[in-house]
Design a protein around this motif. Structure first.
Motif, PDB file in Angstrom:
ATOM      1  N   LYS A 171      20.571  36.909  22.368  1.00 27.07           N
ATOM      2  CA  LYS A 171      20.952  36.314  23.568  1.00 27.07           C
ATOM      3  C   LYS A 171      20.057  35.923  24.691  1.00 27.07           C
ATOM      4  O   LYS A 171      20.197  35.024  25.401  1.00 27.07           O
ATOM      5  CB  LYS A 171      22.071  37.227  24.336  1.00 27.07           C
ATOM      6  CG  LYS A 171      23.368  37.587  23.684  1.00 27.07           C
ATOM      7  CD  LYS A 171      24.329  38.430  24.230  1.00 27.07           C
ATOM      8  CE  LYS A 171      25.763  38.583  23.606  1.00 27.07           C
ATOM      9  NZ  LYS A 171      26.453  39.456  24.191  1.00 27.07           N
ATOM     10  N   LYS A 172      18.678  36.743  24.396  1.00 27.49           N
ATOM     11  CA  LYS A 172      17.761  36.354  25.401  1.00 27.49           C
ATOM     12  C   LYS A 172      16.663  35.438  24.742  1.00 27.49           C
ATOM     13  O   LYS A 172      15.616  35.351  25.146  1.00 27.49           O
ATOM     14  CB  LYS A 172      17.047  37.828  26.023  1.00 27.49           C
ATOM     15  CG  LYS A 172      17.915  38.397  26.522  1.00 27.49           C
ATOM     16  CD  LYS A 172      17.239  39.718  27.151  1.00 27.49           C
ATOM     17  CE  LYS A 172      18.105  40.737  27.919  1.00 27.49           C
ATOM     18  NZ  LYS A 172      17.351  41.950  28.454  1.00 27.49           N
ATOM     19  N   ARG A 173      17.021  34.969  23.594  1.00 27.04           N
ATOM     20  CA  ARG A 173      16.174  34.018  22.662  1.00 27.04           C
ATOM     21  C   ARG A 173      15.181  33.247  23.417  1.00 27.04           C
ATOM     22  O   ARG A 173      14.225  32.950  22.948  1.00 27.04           O
ATOM     23  CB  ARG A 173      16.736  33.486  21.623  1.00 27.04           C
ATOM     24  CG  ARG A 173      17.774  32.472  21.801  1.00 27.04           C
ATOM     25  CD  ARG A 173      18.575  32.146  20.576  1.00 27.04           C
ATOM     26  NE  ARG A 173      19.322  31.068  20.716  1.00 27.04           N
ATOM     27  CZ  ARG A 173      20.577  31.241  21.549  1.00 27.04           C
ATOM     28  NH1 ARG A 173      20.907  32.537  21.666  1.00 27.04           N
ATOM     29  NH2 ARG A 173      21.527  30.301  21.750  1.00 27.04           N
ATOM     30  N   THR A 174      15.866  32.451  24.470  1.00 24.41           N
ATOM     31  CA  THR A 174      14.769  31.521  25.205  1.00 24.41           C
ATOM     32  C   THR A 174      14.195  32.122  26.312  1.00 24.41           C
ATOM     33  O   THR A 174      13.408  31.371  27.082  1.00 24.41           O
ATOM     34  CB  THR A 174      16.044  30.581  25.735  1.00 24.41           C
ATOM     35  OG1 THR A 174      17.128  31.053  26.906  1.00 24.41           O
ATOM     36  CG2 THR A 174      16.776  29.741  24.758  1.00 24.41           C
ATOM     37  N   LEU A 175      14.133  33.405  26.693  1.00 25.74           N
ATOM     38  CA  LEU A 175      13.417  34.167  27.656  1.00 25.74           C
ATOM     39  C   LEU A 175      12.343  34.490  27.128  1.00 25.74           C
ATOM     40  O   LEU A 175      12.031  34.965  25.859  1.00 25.74           O
ATOM     41  CB  LEU A 175      14.401  35.033  28.246  1.00 25.74           C
ATOM     42  CG  LEU A 175      15.713  34.883  28.876  1.00 25.74           C
ATOM     43  CD1 LEU A 175      16.282  36.001  29.373  1.00 25.74           C
ATOM     44  CD2 LEU A 175      15.558  33.653  29.906  1.00 25.74           C
ATOM     45  N   SER A 190      10.770  37.291  27.507  1.00 24.96           N
ATOM     46  CA  SER A 190      10.949  38.744  27.137  1.00 24.96           C
ATOM     47  C   SER A 190      11.614  38.922  25.838  1.00 24.96           C
ATOM     48  O   SER A 190      11.918  40.294  25.359  1.00 24.96           O
ATOM     49  CB  SER A 190      11.400  39.337  28.382  1.00 24.96           C
ATOM     50  OG  SER A 190      13.037  39.013  28.671  1.00 24.96           O
ATOM     51  N   THR A 191      12.275  38.181  25.126  1.00 23.44           N
ATOM     52  CA  THR A 191      12.792  38.299  24.254  1.00 23.44           C
ATOM     53  C   THR A 191      12.134  38.983  22.681  1.00 23.44           C
ATOM     54  O   THR A 191      10.769  38.393  22.736  1.00 23.44           O
ATOM     55  CB  THR A 191      13.777  37.322  23.621  1.00 23.44           C
ATOM     56  OG1 THR A 191      14.358  37.526  22.391  1.00 23.44           O
ATOM     57  CG2 THR A 191      12.759  36.092  23.205  1.00 23.44           C
ATOM     58  N   ARG A 236      21.390  41.698  21.484  1.00 23.94           N
ATOM     59  CA  ARG A 236      20.648  41.502  22.973  1.00 23.94           C
ATOM     60  C   ARG A 236      19.579  40.703  22.991  1.00 23.94           C
ATOM     61  O   ARG A 236      19.445  39.617  23.697  1.00 23.94           O
ATOM     62  CB  ARG A 236      20.431  42.715  23.545  1.00 23.94           C
ATOM     63  CG  ARG A 236      21.412  43.827  24.202  1.00 23.94           C
ATOM     64  CD  ARG A 236      21.146  45.045  24.318  1.00 23.94           C
ATOM     65  NE  ARG A 236      22.173  45.739  25.078  1.00 23.94           N
ATOM     66  CZ  ARG A 236      22.232  47.081  25.120  1.00 23.94           C
ATOM     67  NH1 ARG A 236      21.080  47.906  25.076  1.00 23.94           N
ATOM     68  NH2 ARG A 236      23.019  47.665  25.651  1.00 23.94           N
TER      69      ARG A 236
END
Length: 228
Positions: free
Chosen positions: A50-54, A56-57, A47
């Motif tokens: 998949k959010k590595r560019t956000l 919040s990751t 998870r």
């Protein structure tokens, strides 16, 4: 994960080729808890990746990803190589290997992180060597320890070995393509690796585990001789 080691193991001579330790298999309850723990960790890493560019990751960089997966690697390698858990160690390590070899190329290659990446891959190589030989992994010494047990260590099947060889070879090829994206200010990436003192390390990726499986011999059924 102390539950996988017997309460009164024989002394381990760190770094010695003759080091031994006593292990016992897991109870059904311990096994279920282990599987649940590993599944939760895998899910959390997937998870976050998949959010590595956000913003919040928790895994925004390759370095943070390597830290998280190295903890998982150490946990998997400490699963006892005897009884039913032995197959769990192989299954989860194959899964982690596939995930990591695919995911690292999802980050931008950074010269400052390459040493950490190479150290991670070296631990993976030595970890697989321990699994192939049915040994226990000592995370503090980064070394394999021979097992003393009433039950013989469970060997990897030929199918598992073929799967592992494929993951390592194709993953290495993918990594080579990824390294070409290094920002070297016009310098060839191989030259850059040489300057950083990392070229030999990347040339020798997985040499221990592939050699153990015959990946560098003329008997290699997959025709993968020397591809790494």
């Amino acid at each position: 994960m102390t539950s996988v080691v017997a309460p009164e193991p024989q002394p381990v001579e760190t770094g010695s080729q003759n080091a031994t330790t006593t292990v016992r298999t897991l109870s059904p309850v311990q096994e279920r808890r282990l599987v649940d723990n590993l599944e939760e960790r895998f899910l959390g890493i997937t998870r976050a990746f998949k959010k590595r560019t956000l913003p919040s990751t928790s895994l925004p960089t390759l370095s943070s990803y390597l830290d998280a997966t190295h903890t998982l690697l150490a946990l998997i390698l400490q699963i006892p190589p005897v009884g039913r858990p032995a197959s769990l160690r192989i299954t989860f390590l194959l899964r982690l290997t596939g995930d990591v070899m695919t995911s690292i190329t999802g980050y931008k290659p950074d010269p400052e992180t390459l040493s950490q990446l190479l150290a991670w891959m070296n631990d993976l190589d030595l970890g697989w060597l321990a699994v192939l030989r049915g040994h226990v992994w000592d995370p503090s010494a980064h070394a394999a320890v021979e097992v003393i047990s009433d039950t013989a260590p469970s060997p990897m099947s030929q199918t598992e070995r073929t799967r592992l060889r494929s993951l390592l070879v194709t993953g290495t090829e993918r990594m080579e393509e990824w390294l070409e994206e290094l920002d070297t200010e016009g310098e060839d990436y191989n030259t850059a690796l040489e300057r950083l003192g990392l070229q030999q390390g990347f040339d020798d990726l997985f040499v221990s585990s592939l050699s153990e499986m015959g990946g560098f011999s003329g008997t290699d059924p997959e025709g993968m001789t020397g591809t790494c």
